[in-house]
Scaffold this motif. Structure first.
Motif, mmCIF file in Angstrom:
data_model
loop_
_atom_site.group_PDB
_atom_site.id
_atom_site.type_symbol
_atom_site.label_atom_id
_atom_site.label_comp_id
_atom_site.label_asym_id
_atom_site.label_seq_id
_atom_site.Cartn_x
_atom_site.Cartn_y
_atom_site.Cartn_z
ATOM 1 N N GLY A 159 0.787 -1.214 0.040
ATOM 2 C CA GLY A 159 -0.076 0.080 -0.164
ATOM 3 C C GLY A 159 0.822 1.341 -0.062
ATOM 4 O O GLY A 159 2.034 1.297 0.035
ATOM 5 N N VAL A 160 0.101 2.203 -0.059
ATOM 6 C CA VAL A 160 0.709 3.674 -0.030
ATOM 7 C C VAL A 160 -0.150 4.736 0.810
ATOM 8 O O VAL A 160 -1.187 4.223 0.881
ATOM 9 C CB VAL A 160 1.004 4.293 -1.591
ATOM 10 C CG1 VAL A 160 1.935 3.459 -2.313
ATOM 11 C CG2 VAL A 160 -0.162 4.418 -2.393
ATOM 12 N N ALA A 161 0.655 5.567 1.390
ATOM 13 C CA ALA A 161 -0.010 6.732 2.154
ATOM 14 C C ALA A 161 0.537 7.972 1.702
ATOM 15 O O ALA A 161 1.981 8.124 1.616
ATOM 16 C CB ALA A 161 0.021 6.249 3.612
ATOM 17 N N TRP A 162 -0.160 8.903 1.761
ATOM 18 C CA TRP A 162 0.430 10.321 1.188
ATOM 19 C C TRP A 162 -0.416 11.212 2.062
ATOM 20 O O TRP A 162 -1.703 11.234 2.377
ATOM 21 C CB TRP A 162 0.546 10.715 -0.323
ATOM 22 C CG TRP A 162 -0.777 10.599 -0.618
ATOM 23 C CD1 TRP A 162 -1.490 11.743 -1.089
ATOM 24 C CD2 TRP A 162 -1.507 9.385 -1.226
ATOM 25 N NE1 TRP A 162 -2.620 11.423 -1.842
ATOM 26 C CE2 TRP A 162 -2.756 9.922 -1.887
ATOM 27 C CE3 TRP A 162 -1.246 8.069 -1.076
ATOM 28 C CZ2 TRP A 162 -3.699 9.172 -2.472
ATOM 29 C CZ3 TRP A 162 -2.449 7.165 -1.722
ATOM 30 C CH2 TRP A 162 -3.425 7.650 -2.323
ATOM 31 N N ASP A 163 0.212 12.424 2.347
ATOM 32 C CA ASP A 163 -0.292 13.737 2.883
ATOM 33 C C ASP A 163 -1.214 14.349 2.106
ATOM 34 O O ASP A 163 -0.571 15.078 0.969
ATOM 35 C CB ASP A 163 0.844 14.403 3.555
ATOM 36 C CG ASP A 163 0.248 15.669 4.644
ATOM 37 O OD1 ASP A 163 -0.833 15.886 4.326
ATOM 38 O OD2 ASP A 163 0.948 15.947 5.440
ATOM 39 N N ILE A 164 -2.479 14.570 2.413
ATOM 40 C CA ILE A 164 -3.550 15.337 1.427
ATOM 41 C C ILE A 164 -4.088 16.557 2.207
ATOM 42 O O ILE A 164 -5.213 17.146 1.926
ATOM 43 C CB ILE A 164 -4.706 14.415 1.105
ATOM 44 C CG1 ILE A 164 -5.324 13.503 2.368
ATOM 45 C CG2 ILE A 164 -4.074 13.363 0.023
ATOM 46 C CD1 ILE A 164 -6.547 13.269 1.769
ATOM 47 N N THR A 165 -3.261 16.885 3.394
ATOM 48 C CA THR A 165 -3.826 18.175 4.146
ATOM 49 C C THR A 165 -3.998 19.331 3.201
ATOM 50 O O THR A 165 -5.160 19.846 3.309
ATOM 51 C CB THR A 165 -2.751 18.440 4.921
ATOM 52 O OG1 THR A 165 -2.486 17.324 5.984
ATOM 53 C CG2 THR A 165 -3.216 19.558 5.886
#
Length: 199
Positions: free
Chosen positions: A83-89
């Motif tokens: 999986g991947v995770a990223w900051d979408i703030t």
């Protein structure tokens, strides 16, 4: 079935990436709900996850998007996930700012007795602001998405003039300002000014 929630209940929103769920999540967060994440169900036959959650680090709340897929599984459950995770703030902040700006524009136009509209010339659809019928003084059922019917409240003798100016501005890809007379519910003629721009 009843569900008992307290002010400390942590909530995960199913289908959080849908438009309605996003708006409901924002409203609940503003109200003080402890929404800790959300999920978007994967397609049938696939073990996927797709969710957003908030995390606090460096004394700031960050929105994180995460997506992944189960690559291997045993009888006991998943054994390998990628999986991947990223900051979408920044996206969440931009969405919030955009919603606030839209609300300010709506309030300003309503206070001024104005309304906005948009015509998609490629698709042949017209979109009216929610307050258009109220400002025009017509029944809401009269408002529709057909651009050919967009000048329904213009006096018939003024229609050729405004259509000529509208077509000329469209040919130039330019702005326009039109003045015309329209009907209002009292039977009198109202004077209207329309400003627009082809983009």
């Amino acid at each position: 079935m009843s569900i008992l929630l307290t002010r400390d209940t942590q909530v995960i929103v199913q289908g959080i990436t849908g438009r309605e769920a996003i708006n409901l999540t924002r409203e609940n967060l503003a109200y003080g709900a402890k929404i800790v994440g959300g999920v978007t169900p994967g397609r049938a036959g696939r073990d996927t996850y797709n969710f957003e959650y908030r995390s606090v680090w460096q004394k700031k709340t960050h929105w994180i998007a995460a997506r992944g897929t189960v690559l291997e599984r045993s009888a006991e459950g998943p054994t390998r996930i990628v999986g991947v995770a990223w900051d979408i703030t920044f996206l969440k902040e931009a969405e919030a700012a955009n919603l606030a700006a839209e609300e300010r524009l709506r309030l300003a136009t309503e206070a001024a007795g104005m309304f906005a509209w948009e015509i998609d010339l490629v698709r042949g659809k017209m979109q009216w602001a929610e307050n258009a019928a109220q400002v025009i003084g017509c029944d809401a059922s009269r408002i529709n998405d057909d651009p050919a019917d967009g000048n329904f409240f213009v006096l018939p003798e003024d229609r050729p003039k405004i259509m000529k100016e509208f077509d000329a501005a469209q040919g130039r890809g330019d702005t326009y300002a039109l003045e015309f007379r329209g009907d209002n519910p009292s039977g009198d003629h109202a004077f209207w000014q329309v400003n627009g721009k082809f983009i």
